[in-house]
Design a protein around this motif. Structure first.
Motif, PDB file in Angstrom:
ATOM      1  N   GLU A   1       9.352 -37.341   4.852  1.00 38.94           N
ATOM      2  CA  GLU A   1      10.802 -36.736   4.440  1.00 38.94           C
ATOM      3  C   GLU A   1      11.350 -36.620   5.150  1.00 38.94           C
ATOM      4  O   GLU A   1      12.038 -36.105   4.791  1.00 38.94           O
ATOM      5  CB  GLU A   1       9.938 -35.882   3.126  1.00 38.94           C
TER       6      GLU A   1
ATOM      7  N   GLU B   1      14.031 -38.579   6.218  1.00 39.86           N
ATOM      8  CA  GLU B   1      15.169 -38.671   5.611  1.00 39.86           C
ATOM      9  C   GLU B   1      16.072 -38.070   4.874  1.00 39.86           C
ATOM     10  O   GLU B   1      16.905 -38.767   4.448  1.00 39.86           O
ATOM     11  CB  GLU B   1      13.859 -39.327   3.972  1.00 39.86           C
TER      12      GLU B   1
ATOM     13  N   ALA C   1      19.721 -38.031   6.154  1.00 38.87           N
ATOM     14  CA  ALA C   1      20.372 -37.741   4.938  1.00 38.87           C
ATOM     15  C   ALA C   1      22.384 -36.898   5.763  1.00 38.87           C
ATOM     16  O   ALA C   1      22.881 -36.861   5.183  1.00 38.87           O
ATOM     17  CB  ALA C   1      20.059 -37.362   3.581  1.00 38.87           C
TER      18      ALA C   1
ATOM     19  N   GLN D   1       8.819 -34.558  -5.471  1.00 40.72           N
ATOM     20  CA  GLN D   1       9.535 -34.866  -5.385  1.00 40.72           C
ATOM     21  C   GLN D   1      10.967 -35.100  -5.183  1.00 40.72           C
ATOM     22  O   GLN D   1      12.142 -35.670  -5.476  1.00 40.72           O
ATOM     23  CB  GLN D   1       9.441 -35.356  -7.191  1.00 40.72           C
TER      24      GLN D   1
ATOM     25  N   ALA E   1      12.591 -35.701  -2.545  1.00 38.84           N
ATOM     26  CA  ALA E   1      13.303 -37.616  -2.503  1.00 38.84           C
ATOM     27  C   ALA E   1      14.470 -36.970  -3.279  1.00 38.84           C
ATOM     28  O   ALA E   1      15.651 -37.503  -3.424  1.00 38.84           O
ATOM     29  CB  ALA E   1      12.266 -38.307  -3.076  1.00 38.84           C
ATOM     30  N   ASP E   2      14.795 -36.099  -4.586  1.00 36.34           N
ATOM     31  CA  ASP E   2      15.812 -35.226  -5.619  1.00 36.34           C
ATOM     32  C   ASP E   2      16.981 -34.665  -4.984  1.00 36.34           C
ATOM     33  O   ASP E   2      18.058 -35.633  -4.557  1.00 36.34           O
ATOM     34  CB  ASP E   2      15.663 -34.603  -6.682  1.00 36.34           C
TER      35      ASP E   2
ATOM     36  N   ILE F   1      17.783 -35.193  -1.704  1.00 35.43           N
ATOM     37  CA  ILE F   1      18.258 -36.483  -0.452  1.00 35.43           C
ATOM     38  C   ILE F   1      19.333 -37.543  -1.279  1.00 35.43           C
ATOM     39  O   ILE F   1      19.954 -37.122  -1.150  1.00 35.43           O
ATOM     40  CB  ILE F   1      16.716 -37.564  -0.309  1.00 35.43           C
ATOM     41  N   ASP F   2      18.376 -37.903  -3.138  1.00 32.26           N
ATOM     42  CA  ASP F   2      20.158 -38.672  -3.932  1.00 32.26           C
ATOM     43  C   ASP F   2      20.873 -37.909  -3.192  1.00 32.26           C
ATOM     44  O   ASP F   2      21.986 -38.634  -4.342  1.00 32.26           O
ATOM     45  CB  ASP F   2      18.885 -38.765  -4.874  1.00 32.26           C
ATOM     46  N   TYR F   3      21.006 -36.584  -4.225  1.00 34.91           N
ATOM     47  CA  TYR F   3      22.036 -35.384  -4.938  1.00 34.91           C
ATOM     48  C   TYR F   3      22.781 -35.365  -2.932  1.00 34.91           C
ATOM     49  O   TYR F   3      23.903 -35.487  -4.232  1.00 34.91           O
ATOM     50  CB  TYR F   3      21.636 -34.025  -4.610  1.00 34.91           C
TER      51      TYR F   3
ATOM     52  N   LEU G   1      23.137 -37.663  -0.946  1.00 37.39           N
ATOM     53  CA  LEU G   1      24.134 -39.128  -0.850  1.00 37.39           C
ATOM     54  C   LEU G   1      25.094 -39.028  -2.239  1.00 37.39           C
ATOM     55  O   LEU G   1      26.156 -39.977  -1.813  1.00 37.39           O
ATOM     56  CB  LEU G   1      23.008 -40.212  -1.557  1.00 37.39           C
ATOM     57  N   GLU G   2      24.795 -38.338  -3.256  1.00 44.84           N
ATOM     58  CA  GLU G   2      25.411 -38.979  -4.815  1.00 44.84           C
ATOM     59  C   GLU G   2      26.836 -37.826  -4.181  1.00 44.84           C
ATOM     60  O   GLU G   2      27.562 -39.061  -4.562  1.00 44.84           O
ATOM     61  CB  GLU G   2      25.042 -37.761  -5.969  1.00 44.84           C
TER      62      GLU G   2
END
Length: 429
Positions: free
Chosen positions: A7, A10, A14, A58, A61-62, A64-66, A68-69
């Protein structure tokens, strides 16, 4: 433990992706990405082991998604800038001319339309006129700029529409054929010339105005020929972003940064003086009744006190040049500080636009013909000629038709003494 490592990796990936996507610009996109990047760096610097103690997997992961968004949003925003195809003012479209400049460089114009061939011929003729062997890219750019300031729109200040005059021309073909243009016409025509000469050039725009961003060596410069054709030479030539923001606004995130002053007119044309007190005499030597842009650099950077002295000097010069104190000449006058190549040093720019309309119409407004026209209009409408720029308290002494004036035929010379009710009198010849 392996999960923590994965993690962490990751999150770091990012962050690195975000760094790779970060643009060089300092505009909106840069600010968005910088803020997100700061958040990512803060997270990774705290150490994922500590983070995992209080936040579920989680959450990582959220986050990291933020990241990338936000990268995707920034990319989308940057890609929204449109150059070719954009309509300035909702009417004047910026159209590509790459096919014309490519034909010029290759010597093959067989694929061009008849109109594009005409455009190429007119543009080639201009370059043949102004470009000389051995010129640097800057000298070529300056030569094209001066030609456009002088020939496109300049001298077209007459209010009567003439055949062939198109004040709404926005394509290089119409600009070069009619010698009139809106801002898009200036911008696209200059870009065509630069591309023909092998220089990269973008058109910068907002909803209501457009100009150019040209590359010299590895650096970029703003050029607004439209404004200078209706103002003074070099007023908006080879500007940095910092200088251009005084009067221009654009999406800085979408275009290269302009920060070099090497080829600015202030650096290229500055006259060196010992101090502020040398400027009045130097300025007087340069005045010839026409518009001018003059630059003065100082042997040593000015102190705060000397900068204040310069401001006071400019105020006095404004009174002299703009206040009607000169017998023959009058100017619209403004002054600006320009950055120099020397750190913490500035160049003083004095921009003078002559109020003499001769430059716009080609007609001598001080001639006997001009006075006769003013007097004729004043007499017809019962006005004092002084209200129209004529001699105060005078009245027309015309004994020949106004058509003779326009036609330039032989005219008798008369001399009359005219006396007004207020006691003023003048000899009219």
């Amino acid at each position: 433990m392996n999960t923590d490592i994965n993690e962490t990796s990751e999150a770091q990936q990012a962050t690195e992706a975000l760094k790779a996507k970060q643009p060089e610009r300092k505009g909106r996109t840069g600010k968005i990405i910088a803020a997100v990047l700061l958040s990512a760096c803060l997270l990774t610097s705290l150490g994922l082991n500590i983070y995992q103690a209080v936040v579920p997997n989680q959450k990582t992961a959220d986050f990291i998604d933020y990241i990338l968004e936000r990268i995707a949003e920034a990319e989308k925003q940057e890609n929204e800038y449109i150059e070719d195809g954009f309509k300035v003012g909702g009417e004047y479209e910026i159209r590509s001319t790459t096919h014309i400049s490519d034909a010029y460089k290759s010597g093959d114009e067989s694929q061009l339309s008849e109109e594009d061939k005409e455009t190429l011929k007119m543009a080639r003729d201009v370059l043949d006129e102004v470009i000389e062997d051995g010129m640097s890219d800057y000298e070529k750019e300056e030569a094209v700029y001066k030609w456009m300031v002088k020939n496109i729109g300049h001298g077209r200040g007459g209010v009567i529409s003439r055949p062939g005059m198109d004040r709404s021309a926005f394509t290089p073909h119409d600009v070069l054929s009619s010698r009139g243009a809106v801002c898009v016409g200036y911008a696209t025509t200059f870009r065509l010339f630069m591309n023909m000469l092998g220089m990269d050039c973008h058109i910068v725009h907002n909803e209501y105005h457009s100009w150019d961003l040209v590359q010299l060596d590895e650096d970029w410069y703003h050029v607004d020929i439209y404004s200078d054709a209706h103002g003074v030479l070099y007023g908006n030539f080879n500007m940095t972003d910092e200088v251009a923001t005084n009067g221009h606004n654009w999406d800085e995130s979408a275009l290269p940064e302009a920060k070099s002053v090497k080829y600015s007119p202030a650096v290229q044309n500055a006259v060196e003086v010992d101090g502020v007190m040398d400027i009045p005499a130097k300025l007087k030597e340069s005045l010839d009744g026409k518009s001018a842009t003059l630059f003065y650099k100082f042997k040593e950077p000015l102190s705060e006190e000397e900068m204040g002295t310069a401001d006071f000097l400019v105020n006095i010069l404004d009174t002299v040049l703009s206040g009607g104190l000169l017998e023959e000449d009058s100017y619209y006058f403004r002054a600006s500080w320009y950055p120099s190549e020397q750190e913490d040093s500035y160049i003083l720019g004095l921009l003078l636009e002559s109020r003499n309309s001769d430059e716009e119409t080609g007609f001598d407004t001080d001639s006997p013909e001009a006075r006769q026209i003013i007097n004729a209009v004043a007499e017809a409408f019962g006005l004092d000629p002084a209200m129209l720029g004529g001699d105060s308290g005078s009245e027309p002494g015309v004994d020949y038709p106004i058509d003779d004036i326009i036609g330039g035929g032989d005219r008798p010379v008369t001399e009359d003494v005219v006396t007004w009710e207020n006691g003023g009198s003048v000899i009219i010849r």
